[in-house]
Design a protein around this motif. Structure first.
Motif, PDB file in Angstrom:
ATOM      1  N   SER A  68       5.122  -5.822  13.087  1.00 33.04           N
ATOM      2  CA  SER A  68       3.675  -5.693  12.318  1.00 33.04           C
ATOM      3  C   SER A  68       4.014  -5.085  10.909  1.00 33.04           C
ATOM      4  N   LEU A  69       4.679  -4.211  10.576  1.00 34.53           N
ATOM      5  CA  LEU A  69       4.969  -3.699   9.190  1.00 34.53           C
ATOM      6  C   LEU A  69       5.488  -4.921   8.389  1.00 34.53           C
ATOM      7  N   SER A  70       6.559  -5.502   8.781  1.00 30.29           N
ATOM      8  CA  SER A  70       6.842  -6.657   7.840  1.00 30.29           C
ATOM      9  C   SER A  70       6.177  -7.626   7.380  1.00 30.29           C
ATOM     10  N   PHE A  71       5.333  -8.135   8.396  1.00 31.39           N
ATOM     11  CA  PHE A  71       4.065  -9.188   7.924  1.00 31.39           C
ATOM     12  C   PHE A  71       2.940  -8.423   7.115  1.00 31.39           C
ATOM     13  N   GLU A  72       2.765  -7.364   7.171  1.00 30.95           N
ATOM     14  CA  GLU A  72       1.643  -6.590   6.560  1.00 30.95           C
ATOM     15  C   GLU A  72       2.171  -6.120   5.011  1.00 30.95           C
ATOM     16  N   MET A  73       3.379  -5.338   5.285  1.00 32.30           N
ATOM     17  CA  MET A  73       3.763  -4.543   3.974  1.00 32.30           C
ATOM     18  C   MET A  73       4.857  -4.835   3.522  1.00 32.30           C
ATOM     19  N   ALA A  74       5.880  -5.808   3.847  1.00 26.92           N
ATOM     20  CA  ALA A  74       7.098  -5.776   3.092  1.00 26.92           C
ATOM     21  C   ALA A  74       6.821  -6.354   1.414  1.00 26.92           C
ATOM     22  N   GLU A  75       5.746  -6.895   1.109  1.00 24.13           N
ATOM     23  CA  GLU A  75       5.658  -7.431  -0.130  1.00 24.13           C
ATOM     24  C   GLU A  75       4.869  -6.437  -0.901  1.00 24.13           C
ATOM     25  N   LEU A  76       4.186  -5.647  -0.182  1.00 19.10           N
ATOM     26  CA  LEU A  76       3.250  -4.743  -0.791  1.00 19.10           C
ATOM     27  C   LEU A  76       3.870  -3.291  -1.171  1.00 19.10           C
ATOM     28  N   CYS A  77       4.949  -2.872  -0.239  1.00 22.44           N
ATOM     29  CA  CYS A  77       5.569  -1.743  -0.356  1.00 22.44           C
ATOM     30  C   CYS A  77       6.962  -1.722  -0.153  1.00 22.44           C
ATOM     31  N   GLN A  78       7.448  -1.580  -1.530  1.00 24.22           N
ATOM     32  CA  GLN A  78       8.959  -1.835  -1.568  1.00 24.22           C
ATOM     33  C   GLN A  78       9.736  -1.088  -0.626  1.00 24.22           C
ATOM     34  N   PRO A  79       9.739   0.414  -0.492  1.00 24.66           N
ATOM     35  CA  PRO A  79      10.164   1.089   0.290  1.00 24.66           C
ATOM     36  C   PRO A  79      10.220   0.595   1.793  1.00 24.66           C
ATOM     37  N   ILE A  80       9.049   0.215   2.170  1.00 29.44           N
ATOM     38  CA  ILE A  80       8.955  -0.139   3.664  1.00 29.44           C
ATOM     39  C   ILE A  80       9.703  -1.428   3.986  1.00 29.44           C
ATOM     40  N   GLY A  81       9.454  -2.537   2.978  1.00 31.43           N
ATOM     41  CA  GLY A  81      10.335  -3.604   2.973  1.00 31.43           C
ATOM     42  C   GLY A  81      11.682  -3.442   3.057  1.00 31.43           C
ATOM     43  N   THR A  82      12.333  -2.703   2.200  1.00 35.74           N
ATOM     44  CA  THR A  82      13.745  -2.361   2.279  1.00 35.74           C
ATOM     45  C   THR A  82      14.202  -1.872   3.470  1.00 35.74           C
TER      46      THR A  82
END
Length: 202
Positions: free
Chosen positions: A115-129
């Motif tokens: 869920s987080l990867s689809f929604e936030m990986a590109e929008l929030c670098q710390p979460i994507g990392t």
């Protein structure tokens, strides 16, 4: 009350917030979940949230580690079981997961990291990392077991175990997504059948 007891209570409350909040965020998405929804799910005052987390982003980062660090440990233990051959460890691990989902009348899979990867990986670098780090750790565990399989003669000597681990990990994530969309365990059966063929010595 001792300081050790206070520390234990503090840790238990933090774990409760992480577990309940992650469930809400998995269902509603990162943007669809506010701090209010998280604290309501955990049954705590809103002010308590900020004793443990600096922000919603900080919560998501800590929740990723809280949920997936133990899963990675279990994965490493299963793929390091000396009682089985490396191939048996890998196939057996995924077969057990498939059986788990197949038991459900309507197979469901709620994946926090997905869920987080689809929604936030590109929008929030710390979460994507953080997401990428967890997925990479999983691939490395699998690659180690595949290397052991190659050394045991269960895979051809020229096998690129790192690339094969990436392929298997990506295929599994894709099968889970198809299962969720179609509410059927059939994609997992296809995955397992192909995994067994892929890992059968030639």
């Amino acid at each position: 009350m001792t300081s050790a007891t206070n520390s234990s209570i503090r840790l238990d409350k933090r774990d409760l917030i992480l577990a309940k909040g992650a469930q809400v965020m998995t269902r509603r998405g990162y943007h669809g979940t506010g701090v209010q929804e998280i604290v309501q799910a955990a049954g705590i005052p809103k002010g308590s949230f900020y004793h443990y987390f600096a922000s919603k982003e900080d919560f998501a980062l800590q929740a990723l580690e809280h949920l997936y660090a133990p899963r990675l440990v279990r994965y490493a233990e299963a793929l390091g079981n000396p009682a089985l051959s490396p191939r048996e460890r890998i196939v057996g691990y995924y077969r057990e997961l498939m059986v788990h989902f197949a038991r459900q009348e309507k197979p469901e899979y709620h994946c926090f990291i997905g869920s987080l990867s689809f929604e936030m990986a590109e929008l929030c670098q710390p979460i994507g990392t953080q997401v990428e780090s967890i997925l990479q750790r999983s691939v490395e565990i699998l690659a180690q077991c595949l290397t052991a399989a190659r050394e045991a003669g269960e895979l051809p000597a020229e096998t690129d175990c790192a690339a094969l681990a990436e392929f298997i990990g990506n295929a599994w994530e894709g099968a889970l997504m198809r299962m969720k969309v179609g509410a059927s365990a059939a994609p997992l059966n296809v995955f397992l059948n192909q995994l067994e063929r892929l890992l059968t010595p030639r």
